[in-house]
Design a protein around this motif. Structure first.
Motif, PDB file in Angstrom:
ATOM      1  N   LYS A 118       4.357   6.397  -0.824  1.00 26.26           N
ATOM      2  CA  LYS A 118       4.777   6.866   0.739  1.00 26.26           C
ATOM      3  C   LYS A 118       5.934   6.194   1.182  1.00 26.26           C
ATOM      4  O   LYS A 118       6.247   4.934   0.651  1.00 26.26           O
ATOM      5  N   LEU A 166       0.830  -1.275   0.152  1.00 26.39           N
ATOM      6  CA  LEU A 166      -0.025  -0.082   0.116  1.00 26.39           C
ATOM      7  C   LEU A 166       0.592   1.300  -0.001  1.00 26.39           C
ATOM      8  O   LEU A 166       0.669   2.124  -0.763  1.00 26.39           O
ATOM      9  N   ASN A 167       2.057   1.442   0.810  1.00 26.86           N
ATOM     10  CA  ASN A 167       2.725   2.364   0.904  1.00 26.86           C
ATOM     11  C   ASN A 167       3.376   2.644  -0.359  1.00 26.86           C
ATOM     12  O   ASN A 167       3.549   3.613  -0.793  1.00 26.86           O
ATOM     13  N   ALA A 212       1.132   4.237  -2.846  1.00 19.51           N
ATOM     14  CA  ALA A 212       0.744   5.534  -2.649  1.00 19.51           C
ATOM     15  C   ALA A 212       1.963   6.626  -2.738  1.00 19.51           C
ATOM     16  O   ALA A 212       1.750   7.904  -2.447  1.00 19.51           O
ATOM     17  N   SER A 253      -9.197  -2.326  -4.584  1.00 18.15           N
ATOM     18  CA  SER A 253      -9.001  -0.745  -4.263  1.00 18.15           C
ATOM     19  C   SER A 253     -10.067  -0.515  -3.058  1.00 18.15           C
ATOM     20  O   SER A 253      -9.960   0.074  -2.194  1.00 18.15           O
ATOM     21  N   ASP A 304       4.045   4.580 -11.730  1.00 15.96           N
ATOM     22  CA  ASP A 304       3.837   5.041 -10.489  1.00 15.96           C
ATOM     23  C   ASP A 304       4.759   6.356 -10.454  1.00 15.96           C
ATOM     24  O   ASP A 304       5.780   6.599 -10.872  1.00 15.96           O
TER      25      ASP A 304
END
Ligand code: NAD
Ligand code: DAU
Length: 358
Positions: free
Chosen positions: A216, A210-211, A214, A337, A281
């Protein structure tokens, strides 16, 4: 009343929901499932949406500490077995706040054992002979290995190091005592790290996915060289079925993936998979997001499982390689998602802020 049912606790969590989906998909001799779960932050009925209207499935919202509720469910459904998953399961949360771990993992298992004993005592004939109480536990009860130590066996002395593993160890001891003292037909499984669909994104693999998606930081504790033995969740569920149906009463069985990897190897493999699947990404290569952060207090260095016993006695070995398992897992998170959005709302954001200051 459902005939030939099994009672699952914690069936709305990661492994429990995979277990229920697999059980009903496989037919499993027509047994129905009753799922008792009190839906903590980790419990999610969306995991079970596919089978929510299946006539073989019943959900009973409830706390395993609540003995009256457990007694009612047992009386109503007369299960032939209990498969006990319900627990507080995250080591980092146990470090911040151990209370819930003692309450659910120790007191909850105690309540379940007491009500199971009362229920089993009243059974007769085949129903009494064939009843089983299967307790799902962890390799963490054995403590930490050095790089050269042999893998944990079923006779390795317990040496839990976190409030989580200590609470699981306590529950394992209670299960052992209920067999030894009262003859309750128990089985215990101790398994290594699972990964796969529906895992709550507080754990290393889904958190990394997930990070990374994103853009992150991907937090890696300490030097990233702690070793875990990773097992695809479907393989764990199949091992539990093998123990439930063919395990020897009163025994414990180690379950593992024969797949030891450092945390950095795990994170790198996810980043490379995403480099191929998501080349556009914001940060590629995704490994540029890796951030070394403060180590987990008391962080166990290495776990490894010797699965010789379950292999020899029950013929179980993992079917999935890490390469196929991790690819399927990453693909599952990319395709789901809406599920991710559902679990990463308010309380998840608070947890991330508290644990990582992210
Ligand atoms: P999880 O945290 O995803 O799910 C736990 C489930 O238990 C949730 O649905 C939650 O709502 C429920 N629950 C919690 N407290 C409860 C209570 N008091 N009453 C009723 N329900 C309650 O956990 P998981 O990762 O699916 O782990 C399941 C079991 O397997 C645990 O016992 C854990 O110790 C063990 N285990 C997990 C792993 C792993 O890698 N995740 C490995 C080995 C063993
Ligand atoms: O070994 C079985 C156990 O595996 C189960 O009993 C537990 O319920 C389950 O949570 C899991 O415990 P771990 O602590 O091993 O899993 P976690 O995913 O939290 O961490 C895996 C490794 O990755 C561990 O060495 C800590 C590290 N880690 C974890 C997180 C969340 C990081 O480096 N960064 C992170 O952000």
């Amino acid at each position: 009343m459902l005939r030939n049912s099994i009672l699952v606790t914690g069936g709305a969590g990661f492994i429990g929901s995979n277990f229920i989906l697999n059980w009903l998909r496989a037919g499993s001799g027509g047994d129905a499932i009753v799922n008792v779960d009190n839906l903590t932050y980790a419990g999610n009925l969306e995991n079970l949406e596919k089978i929510s209207s299946d006539p073989r499935y019943t959900f009973a919202k409830g706390d395993i500490v609540d003995r009256r509720l457990i007694a009612e469910v047992l009386a109503q459904h007369a299960p032939r077995a209990i498969v006990h998953f319900a627990a507080e399961s995250h080591v980092d949360r146990s470090i911040h706040g151990p209370d819930d771990f003692i309450r659910t993992n120790v007191n909850g298992t105690f309540s379940l054992l007491e009500e199971s004993r009362a229920y089993w005592n009243e059974l007769e004939g085949e129903k009494k002979r064939d009843f089983r109480f299967l307790h799902v536990s962890t390799d963490e009860v054995y403590g930490s290995l050095t790089a050269d130590d042999p893998a944990f066996t079923e006779t390795t002395a317990y040496a839990p190091n976190s409030p989580y593993s200590a609470s699981k160890a306590a529950s394992d001891h209670l299960v052992r005592a209920y067999h030894h003292t009262y003859g309750l037909p128990t089985l215990t499984t101790n398994c290594s790290n699972n990964y796969g669909p529906f895992q709550f994104p507080e754990k290393l693999i889904p958190l990394t996915i997930l990070n990374a998606l994103a853009g992150k930081p991907i937090p890696v504790y300490g030097d990233g060289k702690n070793v875990r033995d990773w097992l695809y969740v479907e393989d764990h569920c199949e091992a539990i079925c093998a123990v439930l149906h063919h395990g020897r009463i009163g025994e414990t069985y180690n379950i593992g993936g024969m797949n030891e990897k450092t945390n950095l190897e795990i994170v790198d493999s996810i980043c490379s998979a995403l480099d191929t699947m998501r080349p556009n990404d914001s940060v590629v290569p995704h490994s540029h997001l890796i951030k070394f952060v403060a180590d987990r207090p008391g962080h166990d260095r290495r776990y490894a499982m010797d699965i010789g016993k379950i292999k020899a006695e029950l013929g179980w070995t993992p079917r999935h390689s890490f390469e196929t398992g991790i690819r399927e897992t990453v693909e599952w998170y990319l395709a789901n998602s809406a599920w991710i959005a559902g679990v990463t709302s308010g309380s998840y954001r608070q947890w991330m802020a508290k644990q990582y200051s992210l």
